[in-house]
Design an enzyme around this catalytic site. Structure first.
Site, short mmCIF file in Angstrom:
data_model
loop_
_atom_site.label_atom_id
_atom_site.label_comp_id
_atom_site.label_asym_id
_atom_site.label_seq_id
_atom_site.Cartn_x
_atom_site.Cartn_y
_atom_site.Cartn_z
N ASP A 90 50.15 125.39 21.41
CA ASP A 90 50.66 126.71 20.78
C ASP A 90 50.40 126.52 19.32
O ASP A 90 49.93 125.30 18.92
CB ASP A 90 52.03 127.04 21.45
CG ASP A 90 52.97 125.85 20.82
OD1 ASP A 90 52.77 125.19 20.32
OD2 ASP A 90 54.26 126.00 21.20
N ASP A 262 51.98 129.91 31.17
CA ASP A 262 52.85 128.45 31.07
C ASP A 262 54.31 128.64 30.82
O ASP A 262 54.65 129.78 30.58
CB ASP A 262 52.21 127.68 29.88
CG ASP A 262 53.25 128.54 28.63
OD1 ASP A 262 52.74 129.49 28.21
OD2 ASP A 262 54.11 127.65 28.24
N CYS A 300 55.92 123.17 51.81
CA CYS A 300 55.35 122.53 50.57
C CYS A 300 54.59 121.13 50.70
O CYS A 300 55.05 120.41 51.56
CB CYS A 300 56.46 122.32 49.58
SG CYS A 300 55.82 121.51 47.77
N CYS A 302 54.08 118.85 48.55
CA CYS A 302 54.24 118.08 47.16
C CYS A 302 54.68 116.50 47.69
O CYS A 302 55.20 116.44 48.87
CB CYS A 302 55.10 118.49 46.31
SG CYS A 302 56.96 118.26 46.45
N CYS A 305 58.38 116.72 48.89
CA CYS A 305 58.61 117.23 50.08
C CYS A 305 58.14 116.65 51.34
O CYS A 305 58.46 116.74 52.41
CB CYS A 305 58.21 118.85 50.33
SG CYS A 305 59.23 119.76 48.91
N HIS A 331 58.18 118.81 42.72
CA HIS A 331 57.97 119.86 43.62
C HIS A 331 58.02 121.33 42.69
O HIS A 331 57.41 122.12 43.30
CB HIS A 331 59.17 119.79 44.25
CG HIS A 331 59.95 121.02 45.34
ND1 HIS A 331 58.88 121.30 46.22
CD2 HIS A 331 60.26 122.20 44.90
CE1 HIS A 331 59.47 122.67 46.76
NE2 HIS A 331 60.27 123.03 45.68
#
Lengths: 377, 377
Positions: A90, A262, A300, A302, A305, A331
């Site tokens: 940014d 974002d 999920c 991930c 999980c 997660h």
């Protein structure tokens, strides 16, 4: 470089590929935030395995510590933090307004005191670009002024400054391997937003960002502003909605033609024991999870999980183990990158709009308290 | 099960394989500590990639939180923390003495108050075994009393209790898939250590631990005690030196015939910004690292050293990023497992003693302040 190829459209939603010096970005995408050159508590390996392709880092923080010149001398931000994929920085504008202890804005720039040690600093459009060139991200942002949506009288001043500052950013920019995005401002006032979208578009930057949303306005105002602006933006350039957001916001944004998002939300929530889930936002510290053998989200994929029970996560949190923050961050980031992947596939299959109700229902209850969290970092 | 196969010897040092229900352990080995069912700040994947084969967890902590019965009901400690390799639990004895806020020891057991909420609890040998059977580690420890090396008069009382308690542990134990190790106590008094080694050995446990060292005695006293005891212990059983240690301690222990070590040192140092290195212990917060592009240890093969510069680690620490603790933990654990691997290879090659000066020189300066750190957890 910076070609944006639209592979498919479904309603206003688009599936694209944005080419950068560090590889192609498939859009729509969600970028986690690595404020201080680190997505909090995660290794680059973990960030990647959570499905992130783009990471945002903050110019204001890195300028103050460890210093952009140090990062430049050590080979640039990609090498410093060992993130091999695209990076976005940014401009420092929003951070200066929201974090610095005192700040004085004039037409030339902003003078402020560091939140770390109170030392005096000045950012101008030229300074922001010089810092971002030292950092070396693939996507860099114009120095802008974000106005409070509740101060409409000031919005025009901030918008005009943002426009003049973009012209200065474009003039002083020297690196050809960085895509400088202009930022549409104008608060929640239609005529200002229209004027800003028209002006920013006229300068032909390789991408256009929409700033000044998710900073205190209502959801309805955010949606109305997007509905107003996005049809005015060039189709062949990526559109980046800054600082957004929740699963619902991502769906509503993509639906209106946004390509890049974002937000600190997934990692910030994780450090506060909260996880996105189809049951709504879960507080894993809750005693109801003490003997729960299920993962946070059975759908999920991930690492967290696939590996750990809610009971274990709850134990880590109750015991003050920092590992909890890492596992919940994985997660939460994965929840958003997975949602993005689902939306992308639906755009390619031209079934996007039909699936919107399903996504909104699935992620219902994950949006609470977003406004207050957004403002911090 | 619990067969200990000695593959090679070099002087007193041994290279062995200890068989457990969760796989074979190659010795000599160093086990990192996962006090609360988590090696602090690391995922099981990261602990494994740092070269650990055995993890120690603490009975006292897990009994208090989340409770051993909860862990049993959820499938045992391996499943709870998702560590698929062998686990070891201590008996809770040492933790009760060093952490509980008040404690009264009698011949039957120990009454103490929780360091978490002040609640009153009682451990006996039978209770410690029952908890450890609920947890389900592969190696479990006899409930013992560790005496202060500076209170020689008390050492005999503690030793006698430790012996009686081992008999009770053996009597009440019910699970065939857990190896119960007896613990040699006796402070730093030769006649007590000899008596204890003789008694513990007579009970034919599948392994023998040496307790009450690295708790305030001198290095010379520790070495003398090891020189005295290890020749008395059965060759065909693993020998475990509890709560040790530094790289130097590991070399001196293996040299004297020790097979298994554990210590909080690598992870505790990491959280205090310190890293093992051939230059001695490094404090990565030091400003001298601010522009240092080198890894912590150019000879190290850990993820941290293969990936990040000292400058980046220093930045993370200066910025309060928890990732620093994870990255230093990976490096510190790997430093010890790598040293263990080098010692094992030298034992197999029968060049162990010749390489001792090299290891001691390489790791010189990494042992300072160990005594005070050891006692805590």
């Amino acid at each position: 470089m910076f070609e944006f190829l639209i592979q498919a459209e479904s309603g206003h939603a688009r599936a694209g590929i944005f080419s950068t010096a560090h590889g192609n970005l498939e859009t729509p995408l969600f970028a986690p935030v690595g404020t201080q050159a680190s997505v909090k508590t995660l290794t680059p390996e973990q960030v990647m395995s959570a499905g992130a392709s783009l990471v945002l880092s903050n110019t204001y923080h890195l300028y103050l510590r460890p210093g952009d010149e140090l990062i430049h001398d050590l080979g640039g931000l990609h090498h410093f933090m060992q993130w091999p994929k695209p990076l976005l920085t940014d401009s420092g504008g929003f951070q200066v307004y929201s974090l610095a202890s005192t700040r004085q804005i004039d037409d030339d720039g902003v003078t402020f005191r560091s939140h770390i040690d109170g030392s005096l600093h000045r950012f101008t459009p030229e300074k922001s670009i010089a810092i971002q060139e030292n950092l070396g991200a693939d996507i860099i942002m114009a120095f802008d002024e974000c106005s409070d949506p509740n101060e409409p009288a000031y919005s025009r001043i901030a918008m005009d400054r943002t426009h003049r500052w973009l012209e200065r950013c474009l003039r002083c920019k020297t690196r050809a391997d960085q895509a400088l995005f202009g930022i549409v401002q104008g608060g929640v006032q239609s005529e200002l937003r229209i004027a800003s979208a028209r002006f920013i578009t006229s300068l032909d930057t390789p991408g256009v960002a929409i700033g000044g949303l998710s900073v205190g306005e209502t959801k309805a105002e955010m949606h109305a502003t997007l509905d107003l602006i996005t049809p005015m933006l060039p189709k062949n350039k990526p559109r980046y909605l800054m600082g957004v957001g929740t699963p619902e916001d991502l769906v509503e944004g993509v639906r209106r033609g946004i390509d890049v998002f974002d937000c600190v939300l997934p990692t910030r929530l994780a450090r506060h024991h909260s996880a996105f889930s189809p049951e709504g936002r879960l507080n894993l510290m809750n005693a109801s999870h003490a003997r729960d053998e299920r993962p946070i989200d059975a759908s999920c994929d991930c690492y967290t999980c696939l590996t750990f029970s809610r009971a274990y996560l709850r134990h880590l949190i109750a015991s003050g183990e920092y590992l909890a923050g890492s596992l919940l961050s994985i997660h939460n980031i994965r929840s958003l990158t997975r949602l993005m992947g689902e939306m992308r596939a639906a755009i390619v299959a031209n079934t996007f709009e039909a699936r919107v109700p399903e996504w909104l229902a699935h992620w219902d209850g994950n949006a609470a308290r977003i406004q207050t969290i957004q403002m911090k970092n």
